[in-house]
Design a protein around this motif. Structure first.
Motif, PDB file in Angstrom:
ATOM      1  N   HIS B 190     -22.818 -52.853 -39.134  1.00  0.00           N
ATOM      2  CA  HIS B 190     -23.703 -51.895 -38.449  1.00  0.00           C
ATOM      3  C   HIS B 190     -24.318 -50.938 -39.464  1.00  0.00           C
ATOM      4  O   HIS B 190     -23.890 -50.889 -40.624  1.00  0.00           O
ATOM      5  N   LEU B 191     -25.311 -50.194 -39.011  1.00  0.00           N
ATOM      6  CA  LEU B 191     -26.047 -49.299 -39.908  1.00  0.00           C
ATOM      7  C   LEU B 191     -25.210 -48.078 -40.284  1.00  0.00           C
ATOM      8  O   LEU B 191     -24.348 -47.644 -39.516  1.00  0.00           O
ATOM      9  N   ASP B 197     -19.711 -44.998 -36.659  1.00  0.00           N
ATOM     10  CA  ASP B 197     -18.871 -46.116 -36.234  1.00  0.00           C
ATOM     11  C   ASP B 197     -19.760 -47.177 -35.579  1.00  0.00           C
ATOM     12  O   ASP B 197     -20.984 -47.045 -35.555  1.00  0.00           O
ATOM     13  N   THR B 198     -19.136 -48.224 -35.020  1.00  0.00           N
ATOM     14  CA  THR B 198     -19.907 -49.334 -34.465  1.00  0.00           C
ATOM     15  C   THR B 198     -20.836 -48.874 -33.339  1.00  0.00           C
ATOM     16  O   THR B 198     -22.009 -49.258 -33.283  1.00  0.00           O
ATOM     17  N   THR B 199     -20.319 -48.028 -32.449  1.00  0.00           N
ATOM     18  CA  THR B 199     -21.133 -47.564 -31.325  1.00  0.00           C
ATOM     19  C   THR B 199     -22.332 -46.754 -31.807  1.00  0.00           C
ATOM     20  O   THR B 199     -23.479 -46.996 -31.409  1.00  0.00           O
ATOM     21  N   LEU B 204     -28.170 -46.279 -33.108  1.00  0.00           N
ATOM     22  CA  LEU B 204     -29.215 -46.003 -34.098  1.00  0.00           C
ATOM     23  C   LEU B 204     -30.105 -47.245 -34.269  1.00  0.00           C
ATOM     24  O   LEU B 204     -31.326 -47.138 -34.359  1.00  0.00           O
ATOM     25  N   ARG B 205     -29.461 -48.412 -34.255  1.00  0.00           N
ATOM     26  CA  ARG B 205     -30.225 -49.644 -34.388  1.00  0.00           C
ATOM     27  C   ARG B 205     -31.230 -49.776 -33.240  1.00  0.00           C
ATOM     28  O   ARG B 205     -32.402 -50.102 -33.445  1.00  0.00           O
ATOM     29  N   GLN B 357     -14.430 -38.675 -27.036  1.00  0.00           N
ATOM     30  CA  GLN B 357     -15.810 -39.121 -27.169  1.00  0.00           C
ATOM     31  C   GLN B 357     -16.593 -39.101 -25.881  1.00  0.00           C
ATOM     32  O   GLN B 357     -16.042 -39.109 -24.787  1.00  0.00           O
ATOM     33  N   PHE B 358     -17.913 -39.039 -26.065  1.00  0.00           N
ATOM     34  CA  PHE B 358     -18.856 -39.026 -24.951  1.00  0.00           C
ATOM     35  C   PHE B 358     -20.042 -39.855 -25.376  1.00  0.00           C
ATOM     36  O   PHE B 358     -20.518 -39.721 -26.496  1.00  0.00           O
ATOM     37  N   SER B 359     -20.493 -40.738 -24.482  1.00  0.00           N
ATOM     38  CA  SER B 359     -21.676 -41.489 -24.867  1.00  0.00           C
ATOM     39  C   SER B 359     -22.605 -41.674 -23.682  1.00  0.00           C
ATOM     40  O   SER B 359     -22.165 -41.886 -22.544  1.00  0.00           O
ATOM     41  N   GLU B 360     -23.884 -41.519 -23.924  1.00  0.00           N
ATOM     42  CA  GLU B 360     -24.901 -41.673 -22.891  1.00  0.00           C
ATOM     43  C   GLU B 360     -26.059 -42.391 -23.562  1.00  0.00           C
ATOM     44  O   GLU B 360     -26.986 -41.769 -24.090  1.00  0.00           O
TER      45      GLU B 360
END
Lengths: 99, 817
Positions: B190-191, B197-199, B204-205, B357-360
């Motif tokens: 991953h970038l 990290d991977t997520t 970003l990708r 963590q939090f992701s949206e």
């Protein structure tokens, strides 16, 4: 040596003109207060024609990318570049340039 | 050897950010009285901010704007500077440094700050037969690299960046702006593995792909294809990718060879102790990316500033206790428009590690913290980095975190900014690039600097990457007791006269000043002309006085002296008027004849639906105009430029209004009037908007039944903005009147070079509507009259071909008599 390169009337007040002095291109400036200055013709940054630049009593601004040079020393103001200057004076209306 | 000077000799190898910063720190400690300083730099320039190279590549900044210390700074501080002089040898026995150009310098104290270079991984076919790297392959490390990349990108169809780390992505962003297709080839899964990290890398990708960058992960480049010039890449899996250029951003390598050849201990870089001194030689110090401290080599600026301070404290004996203890790396950055903050670990490493963590993904927001025993050991924030300052501080100091973990990710019941600043410890860093603390800003304010600009100039806070500028402003305001003084000069119309535009206009009218030189004499602080202020004043005076303006040509930019647009080689471009983009066979024949007769190098259609003859010598201008026998198109100045149109009702099956006829009327009336900025107009015969009227300074769009919508403040240049609908009117006369009135209001109130899209955002569309449409101020009739008066006196300036205005107006070289 000193060259008589013509009448000061050839340069309007506040402007500059390029002269061919025996194959050498020289920018000559005539300030509004009547002072004359001479510098190399092309801006060292990207070759802009300095004689086409805006001037005041102390400096010229290159028309291409606004590099500013002091007439008296040729030093760049706010830039790394600097330019060559030539001694020049006016005698009875004739521009006399030292090379 | 007997000492000639009572001062010691300090020689610096390397003139990058580390070397120059170290000298600033030495000078700040009175080092000029202790040392004769000599610096060697391999590049032919003064010292520049390498972090900003990505801006240079993307065209946001010119390379001249990123200099920290110009060559004059070295002179002023008595530093002997050798540029373009790579140091080739250090003889520690005789304490002598020698450079490639043969210069030798003896030292008492030596500082090595050679930094690092782009790492080009081993690939087959990298070089031509003669061993030189193939054409079209670039590193991304220096101003010269940037210039070469830009020059090649312009002519390239597809560019590949090898490396998906921070530097590679910045290179990709920059390349996008030059119009080529951009691919990033990355060996990892991953970038930006160092920061994400991977997520995070996956998000970003996605963001980058949306912007048009093609990403190839897990691709190792095996071979560069092409004879002498790169034509493509072959990967380890056998697949290939065609391309015209390659930028290699696969990491950096310390320039430590000079240390090795001098017999110093070199592992990954030159090994130093806590005083930044080589472990082998009392007289040799090393700072920056070529130094290895406690096994670590740093590639960011913040550690380098700390190292420079320790070096300076030691070498000037200002503080013999000063020591460097390593840096914890935390960065805030913006990649492809995505805001990121990252520090410490990217994945948990220990059973005790707690992950929050939090992701949206929909909003591109991702936050992840790694907490070990109540302390922050790693964090990444994407999209929303509002908590970055707090987290970076907690990370840096290892301070205990609140039990309410949610408050680490979000502001719950947000405390006011004021409270936050009150609570901010005095030694908290406000500017990470330049290491400026809250206390340092406080000291500067106490010392009399009451404006953000003054504080930034004195402390250099906000002068690195610039991301903390607004915070610096807030901290300055906090120290000033809530109200920082605004720097009054930002309101001046021109720098040399301390008046805002309304006051300046009043003074000019009251004193009846009709020429630029008269304005300087009466109103400039020193009564003297100022070159940079002249064009703005000329523009203003023309608007105020119309034909009673005293035209001094020296006050005008060269374009306005010769009525053509200067090009990079000093030639000019000539654009004749072509109303609404409509021409005739007869005009086209004349244009073609001129192009042939004067050997015009480029004939080009402009964006304003006209024909541009480019590359005409100044002395040919009058004859070109005479042969064209067409009016000037006013394509060179801060003025009304053009009105584009579609074919309207004449042939188009959708046309609702005569856009061509209206455009011709607009062009005839407003042709060439001066204004603070360019005015580019368009008329559209229906809302399909083929002439792009909705993104013009003023645009009229026919909507049927003789009704027209008038758009203002549109832009499709460096800014893209859809115009606001000013009003809807009936009839072409009403369009002409509102258009003229709006432009006059703009002429009277805009700052010089302020385009309508900025102007309309500053004034507000409601205000524009009130003044221009509803006549809330009772000035509509006056605006109309003023515009009519200006239009009435505007002449075709190309008539100067037969009556030059000044001596040798069109001469590019005058023979000496």
């Amino acid at each position: 040596m000193e060259h008589a390169i013509g009448s000061i009337a050839q340069i309007p007040p506040g402007e500059g003109r390029n002269f061919d002095v025996g194959g050498l291109r020289v920018a000559v400036f005539h300030t509004r207060s009547g002072k004359v200055f001479a510098t190399q013709a092309d801006c060292p940054h990207r070759g802009g024609p300095l004689a086409d630049g805006l001037t005041d009593e102390d400096s010229v601004v290159c028309p291409l990318h606004d590099r500013v040079y002091a007439f008296a020393t040729g030093a760049g103001i706010g830039t790394d570049c600097s330019i060559a200057t030539y001694a020049v004076r006016v005698d009875q209306g004739t521009i006399l340039l030292q090379t | 050897m007997a000492k000639q000077s009572p001062k010691q000799s300090l020689v610096v190898v390397g003139n990058g950010m580390a070397g120059a910063r170290a000298m600033e720190e030495v000078l700040a400690r009175g080092g000029a009285d202790m040392f004769d300083i000599t610096m060697f730099g391999e590049e032919p320039y003064g010292n520049y901010n390498r972090i900003m190279l990505s801006n240079v590549l993307s065209g946001v900044q010119h390379s001249s704007e990123i200099f920290i210390n110009p060559v004059s700074w070295y002179e002023e501080n008595g530093i002997a500077l050798h540029l373009g002089a790579k140091v080739t040898g250090i003889d520690r026995a005789s304490r002598m440094v020698q450079s490639a150009d043969g210069t030798r310098a003896r030292y008492d104290v030596l500082l090595i700050a050679t930094g690092s270079r782009a790492f080009i991984p081993p690939m087959n076919g990298l070089n031509k037969a003669n061993g030189v790297m193939k054409d079209g392959i670039f590193g991304f490390r220096t101003i010269d690299d940037c210039d070469a990349i830009v020059a090649t990108a312009k002519a390239s169809r597809r560019a590949v960046v090898i490396g998906g780390g921070l530097l590679g992505l910045e290179a990709a962003r920059g390349l996008l702006n030059h119009g080529c297709e951009v691919h990033v080839v990355h060996i990892g899964k991953h970038l930006m593995e160092a920061q994400l990290d991977t997520t995070g890398g996956g998000m970003l990708r996605a963001a980058m792909q949306k912007m048009g960058v093609h990403i190839h992960l897990e691709h190792a480049t095996d071979e560069i294809l092409g004879e002498d010039r790169v034509t493509g890449l072959r990967f380890k899996d056998g697949s290939t990718l065609e391309c015209d250029m390659v930028v290699v951003a696969a990491g950096i390598r310390p320039n430590a060879e000079i240390g090795r050849s001098a017999g110093l201990t070199v592992e990954r870089a030159i090994v130093v102790d806590n005083h930044m001194r080589s472990v082998d030689d009392m007289n040799v110090y090393v700072v920056g990316e070529c130094a290895q401290h406690r096994g670590k080599v740093y590639g960011l600026v913040a550690p380098l500033w700390d190292q420079a301070k320790v070096f300076a404290d030691q070498v000037t004996r200002a503080n013999r206790d000063a020591a460097y203890h390593g840096s914890k790396l935390a960065t805030k950055l913006k990649v492809m428009g995505v805001e990121l903050a990252s520090m410490g670990l990217t994945e948990p490493e220990d059973e005790r590690d707690e992950v929050i963590q939090f992701s949206e993904a929909r909003h591109g927001t991702y936050k992840k913290l790694i907490v070990r025993e109540g302390r922050l050991v790693g964090a990444m924030l994407m999209g929303d980095i509002s908590k970055a300052a707090y987290l970076m501080q907690a990370f840096d100091r290892d301070s205990p975190l609140p039990d309410e973990r949610l408050s680490l990710l979000f502001d719950l019941g947000t405390p006011a900014q004021k409270v936050t600043l009150d609570e901010m410890p005095a030694d908290a860093q406000v500017c990470n690039c330049n290491g400026v603390t809250k206390a340092a800003i406080g000291a500067c304010v106490a010392g009399g600097a009451r404006t953000p600009k003054a504080v930034m100039g004195a402390t250099r806070a906000g002068m690195g990457c610039g991301s903390c500028k607004s915070l610096v402003g807030e901290v300055v305001a906090w120290f000033c007791g809530g109200a920082a003084e605004e720097d009054p000069s930002v309101h001046y119309y021109v720098p040399s006269i301390p008046l805002a535009k309304p006051e300046l206009v009043a003074a000019i009218r009251a004193q009846n000043l009709r020429s630029v030189s008269a304005v300087f004499a009466a109103l400039a602080v020193d009564g003297k002309p100022d070159a940079a202020s002249k064009p703005a004043l000329a523009s203003l005076l023309i608007t105020l006085w119309d034909d009673a303006y005293e035209d001094e040509r020296d006050a005008r930019f060269i374009n306005d002296r010769v009525h053509a647009n200067i090009q990079k080689d000093g030639t000019f471009s000539v654009v004749p008027e072509m109303k609404g983009g409509v021409t005739t066979p007869d005009e086209l024949m004349r244009i073609a004849q001129v192009a042939v007769k004067y050997n015009v190098p480029l004939v080009k259609l402009t964006g304003g639906q006209r024909i541009d003859l480019v590359g005409i010598a100044k002395e040919d201008l009058p004859r070109v105009w005479a042969d064209l026998d067409m009016p000037a198109g006013s394509a060179w100045g801060k003025s009304y430029r053009t009105c584009k149109s579609c074919i309207g009702t004449e042939f188009c099956r959708f046309g609702l209004g005569d856009s061509m006829g209206l455009a011709a009327k607009i062009e005839t009336k407003f042709r060439g009037i001066d204004s603070p900025g360019k005015l580019k107009l368009a008329t559209a015969g229906c809302p399909r908007n083929c002439s792009e009227a909705m993104v013009k300074d003023v645009g009229a769009v026919a909507i049927g039944d003789d009704r027209w919508e008038i758009y203002v403040g549109g832009a499709a240049g460096s800014q893209v903005r859809k115009g606001d609908v000013l009003c809807t009117v009936t009839g072409e006369d009403a369009v002409m009147r509102i258009t003229g009135r709006f432009m006059q209001w703009y002429r009277e109130n805009a700052k010089f070079k302020e385009r309508t899209h900025t102007f309309i955002e500053r004034m507000g569309i409601e205000r524009a509507r009130a003044v221009v449409v509803d006549d809330s101020d009772g000035i509509a009739a006056a605006l109309d009259a003023a515009m009519d008066a200006s239009c009435a006196v505007t002449r075709d300036v190309w008539r100067e071909r037969s009556a030059p205005k000044t001596a040798h107006q069109f001469a590019s070289l005058i023979p000496a008599e």
